[in-house]
Design an enzyme around this catalytic site. Structure first.
Site, PDB file in Angstrom:
ATOM      1  N   GLY A 501      10.594   0.321   8.394  1.00  0.00           N
ATOM      2  CA  GLY A 501       9.118   0.115   8.459  1.00  0.00           C
ATOM      3  C   GLY A 501       8.836  -0.826   7.235  1.00  0.00           C
ATOM      4  O   GLY A 501       9.662  -1.182   6.340  1.00  0.00           O
ATOM      5  N   GLY A 503       6.145  -0.752   4.479  1.00  0.00           N
ATOM      6  CA  GLY A 503       4.795   0.051   3.705  1.00  0.00           C
ATOM      7  C   GLY A 503       3.978  -0.862   3.101  1.00  0.00           C
ATOM      8  O   GLY A 503       4.157  -2.052   3.213  1.00  0.00           O
ATOM      9  N   GLY A 504       3.108  -0.385   2.513  1.00  0.00           N
ATOM     10  CA  GLY A 504       2.076  -1.587   1.972  1.00  0.00           C
ATOM     11  C   GLY A 504       2.535  -2.284   0.862  1.00  0.00           C
ATOM     12  O   GLY A 504       2.264  -3.320   0.854  1.00  0.00           O
ATOM     13  N   PHE A 505       3.543  -2.185   0.228  1.00  0.00           N
ATOM     14  CA  PHE A 505       3.983  -2.882  -0.609  1.00  0.00           C
ATOM     15  C   PHE A 505       5.331  -3.295  -0.487  1.00  0.00           C
ATOM     16  O   PHE A 505       6.162  -4.003  -1.367  1.00  0.00           O
ATOM     17  CB  PHE A 505       4.008  -1.972  -2.220  1.00  0.00           C
ATOM     18  CG  PHE A 505       2.487  -1.829  -2.612  1.00  0.00           C
ATOM     19  CD1 PHE A 505       1.683  -2.980  -2.796  1.00  0.00           C
ATOM     20  CD2 PHE A 505       1.994  -0.386  -2.518  1.00  0.00           C
ATOM     21  CE1 PHE A 505       0.449  -2.572  -3.150  1.00  0.00           C
ATOM     22  CE2 PHE A 505       0.861  -0.375  -2.745  1.00  0.00           C
ATOM     23  CZ  PHE A 505      -0.246  -1.313  -3.124  1.00  0.00           C
ATOM     24  N   PRO A 507       9.045  -3.472   2.146  1.00  0.00           N
ATOM     25  CA  PRO A 507       9.920  -2.833   3.401  1.00  0.00           C
ATOM     26  C   PRO A 507      10.448  -1.668   3.072  1.00  0.00           C
ATOM     27  O   PRO A 507      11.102  -1.129   1.818  1.00  0.00           O
ATOM     28  CB  PRO A 507      11.105  -3.874   3.523  1.00  0.00           C
ATOM     29  CG  PRO A 507      11.290  -4.579   2.490  1.00  0.00           C
ATOM     30  CD  PRO A 507       9.881  -4.742   1.708  1.00  0.00           C
ATOM     31  N   LYS A 522      12.297   2.628  -0.043  1.00  0.00           N
ATOM     32  CA  LYS A 522      11.066   1.804  -0.352  1.00  0.00           C
ATOM     33  C   LYS A 522      11.435   0.746  -1.306  1.00  0.00           C
ATOM     34  O   LYS A 522      11.516   1.186  -2.397  1.00  0.00           O
ATOM     35  CB  LYS A 522       9.790   2.697  -0.694  1.00  0.00           C
ATOM     36  CG  LYS A 522       8.696   1.539  -0.712  1.00  0.00           C
ATOM     37  CD  LYS A 522       7.321   2.678  -0.563  1.00  0.00           C
ATOM     38  CE  LYS A 522       6.130   1.775  -1.041  1.00  0.00           C
ATOM     39  NZ  LYS A 522       5.103   2.771  -1.314  1.00  0.00           N
ATOM     40  N   ASP A 619      -5.085   6.439   0.518  1.00  0.00           N
ATOM     41  CA  ASP A 619      -4.505   5.743   1.644  1.00  0.00           C
ATOM     42  C   ASP A 619      -3.986   6.245   2.889  1.00  0.00           C
ATOM     43  O   ASP A 619      -3.117   6.294   3.520  1.00  0.00           O
ATOM     44  CB  ASP A 619      -3.633   4.375   1.237  1.00  0.00           C
ATOM     45  CG  ASP A 619      -3.526   3.352   2.308  1.00  0.00           C
ATOM     46  OD1 ASP A 619      -4.221   3.151   3.101  1.00  0.00           O
ATOM     47  OD2 ASP A 619      -2.327   2.592   2.081  1.00  0.00           O
TER      48      ASP A 619
END
Ligand SMILES: *[C@@H]1O[C@H](CO)[C@@H](O)[C@H](O)[C@H]1NC(C)=O
Ligand SMILES: *[C@@H]1O[C@H](CO)[C@@H](O)[C@H](O)[C@H]1NC(C)=O
Ligand SMILES: *[C@@H]1O[C@H](CO)[C@@H](O)[C@H](O)[C@H]1NC(C)=O
Ligand SMILES: *[C@@H]1O[C@H](CO)[C@@H](O)[C@H](O)[C@H]1NC(C)=O
Ligand SMILES: *[C@@H]1O[C@H](CO)[C@@H](O)[C@H](O)[C@H]1NC(C)=O
Ligand SMILES: *[C@@H]1O[C@H](CO)[C@@H](O)[C@H](O)[C@H]1NC(C)=O
Ligand SMILES: *[C@@H]1O[C@H](CO)[C@@H](O)[C@H](O)[C@H]1NC(C)=O
Length: 811
Positions: A501, A503-505, A507, A522, A619
């Site tokens: 995936g 994420g916002g910041f 992979p 992350k 978030d």
């Protein structure tokens, strides 16, 4: 060598003898050529004469296209220049073509063994300078030809490769520099060990590039453009093996295949109209560089990070791993089982590994080939040696596999079978077989405890932040600090195969620790905007939060500019993966969804009220709700979370980050956030779970409202249950209505109207408690005029106090 005075009397000047204004293409014995004179091929395309390269004053004999004297395609006296313009090209006494200097020393000689009585030198229309007996002017039996002694350029019709009968090898050697045609550092030659392949070799540093082996049809790395521009010929006989090409003259007037002095192969054509050279092809794919990804690596130029380890392999020295330098290569994660059974991974469309340690049998079938490989424990891969006619022959590799490139296009490369332990193949197998395509790749459950037992535990010194203003205060939090090598190992060097995936910041990868534990890794991208501050923030924050509805942080890593968080691995991905998919939604029936709603609510309650600190997530959204093996929700991604001190109620920020569709109006417009902005997001989430539709991007044929507005219109019309997802077949209607009602309470426009988490949780649980009537939701608006065939009647619409508002939604 010879005494030049013997021949001086033979000097004649070709031109003066023929007395022609145009140059001749032939020079016979008794004639000679001085500096300033030249031979020109009969069709006027090539010229042979004296020249000085670049800024040099030295004189050389060379051949060039007449239209382009600046680009010399062959040089006679490469290593031995004339220092003045008094050189003379003439015949020696045994018929050799000889270049003399002013004092009649031999500067260069064609130096062949046969003696010619009546030698004639002719520059052919192909650019080939040939020597032969005069009487055989029209035969093509040459005593000597420049095409047998290439410089740095292959002309159409010229052969590169081997004549095994006479032991002649023709290869290209680069010039030293623009000013110096003497042999430089690069050689381009046909290697005929095993299967033929061209190699570009740097004398200083070894192989730089290879075309891939001849597979019976092509060299895999020879691109379409060359096939389109030329007629490529590869002759693979017992006596002769060579590559040659023919120009397609209707397309251009001249062409050369050349090795420039920085060691780059280039194919140029001269356009018919302008006669200017254009670079038609040069290998510029990073994967064409030899062994870009090191031993047992695979190069894919279409990917953002071109290198990966082959499946079943991990970076060899994770301590020195560097995403931009894979020269360290990869090594097996698990040794092969040999002599017990191993399996093979099939890799299609690849440039097969270089032939370093190999074994070849050109008459075996692929089945025999596999059996042969299994017989020898050092055999690492096998493939057909010839792919034409359905494939035949056997090639086995021993040891490391070097320089594998995967092609994206069809018709390139061939199939390689890589030996792996059965267990490595099984992981791959099961994940698709057992769970089926609906849930996708699922992994085994994780044990989220005994973290400290499995890695070196350090105090999380690095992750502390300075106590400053409202920022999180440092408290003692024990969290393992993983080293980068462990992370690289766990994720196969952040392999795309492990990507689960974004994420916002940055992979998120699935990782396997050496203990067998699966983790989610992350990796914060360097330009993510999440600075060290946010990283530390998230780390310390989650380290301290412990709740069954929050994702557990197992550790972090800060090394060499990498910022990495290691979480528990959630095998069932995230909520959005299910509820917004028309097939997977069936896997979440109402009972499960209600449990998920309760779980999220409890997790939020803990964040807002029950933990030692008051935490605003900021978030909250479906993709940040992960599901564990029993589909229990876990709130994740605390990158934006903020801690509130006891008396704080609301904070204003100028940096509005979050996700459209989930942001409350006061946050989106004014940057104000509080627990109530989380409540708003929770309300959106509730309505999304019930409806199976995204708020962002929601559209309805009969009005312009977002999902919230739609829900409110339905609820106001006592038709709330119409909001439910078509996937849900086990609706418990009072529960559903209650959830919609609570959802609407949470998304009310004004923060003060929204209930707090501590009252929401009881509301969800207690079916008899009465709920207040919700007011208009945030971002409610009605763009369409009321004449539209809305789902509501005119009266119903009027009963709703619609206020127009700019919407941030659906952008
Ligand atoms: C070469 O042969 C041609 C005829 O084929 C003749 O005219 C010419 O004189 C000969 N040249 C020499 C140097 O023998
Ligand atoms: C001719 O070449 C010889 C040998 O390379 C050299 O010794 C001599 O000086 C040269 N003569 C001239 C005039 O360059
Ligand atoms: C000619 O070739 C022989 C051997 O083939 C070599 O020894 C000699 O140096 C060469 N002469 C020239 C001028 O290249
Ligand atoms: C050699 O070719 C490459 C690729 O076209 C080019 O980038 C490089 O400048 C060339 N080198 C020289 C010395 O011309
Ligand atoms: C890559 O790393 C190796 C040693 O690990 C080093 O020798 C080499 O120069 C590096 N290459 C580049 C392009 O940095
Ligand atoms: C190559 O394989 C064929 C068929 O299996 C076999 O008959 C032959 O002996 C092999 N040749 C060599 C050199 O191993
Ligand atoms: C396996 O192959 C290697 C390389 O060809 C060879 O040196 C070795 O003897 C072989 N081992 C067996 C058991 O055949």
């Amino acid at each position: 060598m010879e005494t030049p005075t013997l021949f001086i009397c033979l000097y004649f000047i070709c031109l003066s003898v023929f007395g022609l204004s145009t140059a001749a293409d032939t020079c016979s014995s008794g004639q000679s050529m001085k500096d300033g004179e030249s031979l020109v091929s009969s069709d006027q395309s090539f010229e042979l004469g004296f020249f000085s390269p670049g800024n040099s004053k030295n004189r050389y004999i060379g051949i060039w296209y007449k239209i382009s004297p600046g680009r010399v395609v062959w040089v006679a006296n490469r290593e031995n220049p004339l220092t003045d313009s008094h050189g003379v090209l003439a015949f020696g006494h045994d018929g050799d073509l000889v270049l003399f200097n002013q004092s009649n020393s031999v500067i260069w000689s064609s130096n062949f063994s046969r003696v010619l009585k009546n030698p004639v030198a002719q520059l052919l229309d192909t650019g080939n300078l040939v020597l032969r007996e005069n009487y055989s002017l029209n035969s093509d039996e040459y005593s000597w030809q420049s095409f047998d002694h290439p410089s740095d350029t292959q002309l159409p019709g010229m052969k590169l490769g081997w004549d095994l009968k006479i032991g002649l090898e023709r290869h290209l050697t680069s010039w030293k520099s623009m000013d110096d045609p003497s042999p430089g550092d690069y050689i381009y030659r046909l290697n005929i060990q095993g299967l033929p392949q061209f190699e570009l070799i740097s004398l200083g540093s070894g192989k730089k590039y290879r075309t891939g082996t001849w597979d019976g049809i092509q060299f895999s790395a020879v691109p379409m453009v060359l096939h389109a521009l030329t007629k490529l010929v590869f002759f693979n006989g017992d006596d002769e093996k060579f590559f040659s090409y023919e120009a397609i003259k209707s397309e251009y007037s001249a062409s050369i295949f050349t090795l420039n002095h920085s060691g780059i192969i280039q194919f140029y054509t001269a356009s018919k109209r302008s006669n200017a050279w254009n670079l038609a092809y040069s290998p510029n794919d990073p994967c064409d560089s030899y062994s870009t990804c090191g031993a047992n690596g695979i190069c894919r130029s279409s990917r953002a990070s071109i290198c990966n380890c082959l499946k079943g392999f991990v970076p060899k020295s994770p301590e020195e791993w560097n995403p931009l330098n894979w020269s360290g290569g990869c090594t097996r994660r698990i040794p092969i089982n040999c002599p017990k059974e191993d399996g093979f991974l099939k890799l299609a469309k690849v440039k097969i590994p270089d032939l370093l340690e190999f074994w070849l049998n050109e008459s075996m079938s692929l089945e025999e080939c596999q059996a042969e490989c299994l017989k020898n424990c050092s055999c690492t891969a096998y493939a057909n040696s010839d792919v034409s006619g359905g494939g035949s022959g056997c090639i086995l590799w021993f040891g490391n596999l070097i320089d594998i490139k995967e092609y994206e296009e069809d018709n390139y490369g061939q199939t390689l079978h890589i030996r792996l332990p059965i267990s490595e193949l099984d992981v791959h197998h099961n994940s698709f077989k057992k769970k089926g395509m609906v849930i996708g790749i699922m992994m085994s459950a994780i044990a989220a405890f005994s973290v400290s037992a499995m890695v070196y535990c350090h105090r999380i010194r690095n992750c502390r932040i300075k106590s400053k203003g409202r920022k999180i205060k440092e408290e003692d939090a024990d969290l393992p600090l993983f080293d980068l090598a462990t992370m690289v190992n766990a994720t196969d060097g952040f392999s795309e195969n492990n990507l689960i995936g974004a994420g916002g910041f940055g992979p998120v990868y699935k990782g396997n620790l050496s203990t067998g534990q699966e983790v989610a890794v992350k990796r914060l991208s360097r330009n993510s905007g999440q600075g060290l501050e946010e990283f530390k923030n998230e780390t310390i924050l989650i380290a301290k939060l412990q709740h069954r509805n929050l994702v557990g942080l197992l550790g972090c890593c800060m090394e060499r500019e990498e910022k990495i968080l290691v979480y528990e691995y959630m095998q069932n991905k995230s909520l959005d993966y299910f509820i917004f998919d028309h097939e997977r939604c069936l896997l979440l029936d109402w009972e499960k969804r209600f449990d998920i709603i309760i779980g999220i609510a409890r997790g939020l309650l803990y964040l807002h009220h029950d933990s030692k600190l008051q935490v605003i997530h900021r978030d909250l959204k479906a993709s940040n709700i992960l599901l564990d093996d029993s589909l229990k929700p876990r709130i994740s991604d605390f990158g934006l979370a903020r801690i509130f001190s006891g008396d704080e109620k609301e904070v204003k920020t100028r940096r509005i980050i979050g996700t459209y569709g989930y942001m409350s109006p006061e946050y989106a417009f004014e940057g104000k956030f509080s627990v109530k902005s989380d409540i708003f997001s929770f309300g959106v989430l509730l309505l999304e779970i019930v409806s199976g539709k995204r708020n962002r991007g929601f559209c309805h044929p009969s009005h312009q409202h977002n999902l919230l507005g739609h829900a409110w219109l339905l609820w106001s019309a006592n038709r709330a249950t119409e909001l439910t997802d078509g996937c849900l077949y086990d609706l418990v209607e009072p529960q559903v209505q209650r959830c919609i009602h609570i959802g609407l309470l949470c998304v009310q426009k004004f923060a003060n109207d929204r209930p707090a988490m501590c009252s929401i949780v009881p509301m969800l649980g207690n079916e008899s408690a009465s709920l207040p009537r919700p007011k208009q939701p945030g971002f409610f608006m009605e763009r369409s005029s009321m004449d539209s065939s809305a789902i509501l009647t005119h009266e119903e619409l009027h009963s709703i106090n619609a206020v127009s508002m700019t919407s941030l939604d659906g952008r």
